[in-house]
Design a protein around this motif. Structure first.
Motif, short mmCIF file in Angstrom:
data_model
loop_
_atom_site.label_atom_id
_atom_site.label_comp_id
_atom_site.label_asym_id
_atom_site.label_seq_id
_atom_site.Cartn_x
_atom_site.Cartn_y
_atom_site.Cartn_z
N ASP A 1 0.85 -1.19 0.00
CA ASP A 1 0.00 0.00 0.00
C ASP A 1 0.88 1.24 0.00
N SER A 2 0.68 2.08 -0.99
CA SER A 2 1.54 3.26 -1.16
C SER A 2 1.32 4.31 -0.08
N ARG A 3 0.27 4.16 0.73
CA ARG A 3 0.02 5.14 1.79
C ARG A 3 1.04 5.04 2.92
N PHE A 4 1.74 3.90 3.00
CA PHE A 4 2.67 3.67 4.10
C PHE A 4 4.08 3.46 3.56
N LEU A 5 5.07 3.66 4.43
CA LEU A 5 6.46 3.44 4.04
C LEU A 5 6.65 2.00 3.58
N LYS A 6 7.51 1.83 2.57
CA LYS A 6 7.75 0.50 2.02
C LYS A 6 8.35 -0.45 3.05
#
Length: 385
Positions: free
Chosen positions: A57-62
């Motif tokens: 999910d791009s909303r959170f850090l990888k």
């Protein structure tokens, strides 16, 4: 293994983030996102009680590591989540543990005592009010910080749980400012529900569950019997799904409201903003709302809001300065206020000034204010590492 102090590590406990998106899930998402914006070099482990499959999910850090326990039977989810919390705390020694629900906090006082790991607990509303569970009460009382989502919840916690006032801070709900904005009534929804652009629309967005009747949609339906006498073309659109839907459908038939009430069922998150654009007034006269993100969403869309005056809704409506507060059990009063708002005779001009209403909401509850408050609360953690 103890983590090196030059790189912070956070352990966060939440219900879920990727499936159902209620107020608690939205709040947890904003909390994690903004913490990661403030401390992007830290490591994060996030435990999600009800989550099963977790996609990137791009909303959170990888680098964020997620653990879901939804694949287990319900009675085992708490056990495995608690066990994983203890294991990660023992092996990684977090700089801070944040429990996004009081129910997940019961093991945290012991980790605090044994390993000197500080922890915070988020208190939304009903789950923390009149709390009787001894272990959860203990966890609240020993938390290094309790984050109340509203001043109403904070005042109840101070009164009911005898908490120290300097440890209970308000980090109010916030919204996606780009998603909820001012726009005309969407043509596709007007066509879908066979509405005219000038037809008055009352909107409620709520879970339709047997345990969610406190939201007040019954009162709106009963008030509608009176409202339609003065506003014949009114349409009530009730967005949401749940196991209370059959009873609501029966109530609509009993009140003979079939021609002016629409139950939409579940609405995709991507289309929700269009429903706020469609309405002329948003109404949710709840009796036990901890805050109510939907109120912010509606007002950020420039829409007048009617809410109950007995719960956390007084916070987003700022005691009635930004909306209409009414006794949530007084059907006659609800009908009267809805008629006034629709006819633009309610004595608060900001309800009919969309740009001004939106500006007030963003100044008080926008992401910038949320991030600023969180940064202030995190200062001791940043300084002590």
């Amino acid at each position: 293994m103890k983590r090196s102090s030059n790189k912070r590590y956070y352990l966060i406990l939440a219900p879920n983030l990727f499936g159902f998106k209620g107020g608690e899930q939205v709040y947890a998402t904003f909390l994690i996102q903004n913490l990661q914006n403030l401390d992007s070099s830290a490591d994060y482990d996030i435990l999600l009680k009800y989550e099963n499959a977790i996609a990137p999910d791009s909303r959170f850090l990888k680098t964020t590591q997620f653990y879901g326990f939804g694949r287990f039977p319900r009675f085992l989810q708490s056990f495995f989540m608690g066990w994983k919390t203890v294991w990660l705390a023992m092996t990684k020694r977090p700089h801070l543990i944040i429990s996004c629900h009081v129910n997940y906090s019961v093991v945290l006082p012991w980790l605090q005592r044994w390993y000197q790991i500080p922890y915070w607990v988020v208190a939304h509303g009903l789950e923390a009010w009149n709390l009787k569970h001894p272990q959860r009460r203990y966890a609240l009382r020993h938390a290094d910080r309790v984050l109340a989502v509203s001043y109403y919840t904070r005042s109840r916690l101070l009164q009911e749980q005898s908490l120290s006032s300097d440890r209970v801070a308000v980090l109010a709900n916030t919204i996606d400012e780009n998603k909820f904005c001012i726009a005309p009534k969407p043509l596709h929804l007007l066509q879908r529900y066979q509405l005219t652009p000038d037809q008055p629309v009352i909107l409620t967005v709520s879970r339709l569950g047997k345990t969610a009747r406190y939201k007040g949609y019954d009162q709106i339906l009963r008030a509608l019997v009176v409202v339609r006498q003065f506003v014949p073309q009114v349409r009530y659109i009730l967005v949401g799904k749940g196991d209370d839907t059959p009873r609501v459908q029966n109530l609509i038939q009993q009140l003979e409201l079939q021609d002016c009430v629409t139950l939409t069922g579940f609405v995709e998150d991507e289309e929700l903003a269009d429903y706020y654009h469609l309405c002329d007034v948003f109404a949710l006269p709840s009796v036990v709302e901890g805050f109510g993100i939907v109120y912010l969403e509606a007002m950020a869309s420039g829409k007048p809001v009617l809410a109950g005056n007995r719960d956390g809704a007084v916070d987003p409506l700022v005691g009635g300065k930004l909306g209409c507060l009414v006794d949530p059990e007084d059907t006659e009063a609800i009908a009267d206020k809805l008629i006034q708002i629709i006819n633009k005779t309610y004595p608060n001009s900001i309800l009919y000034e969309p740009q001004r209403l939106r500006a007030e909401i963003l100044a008080r509850f926008g992401l910038q204010q949320f991030r600023k408050t969180l940064e202030q609360l995190m200062a001791p953690i940043f300084e002590g590492s």
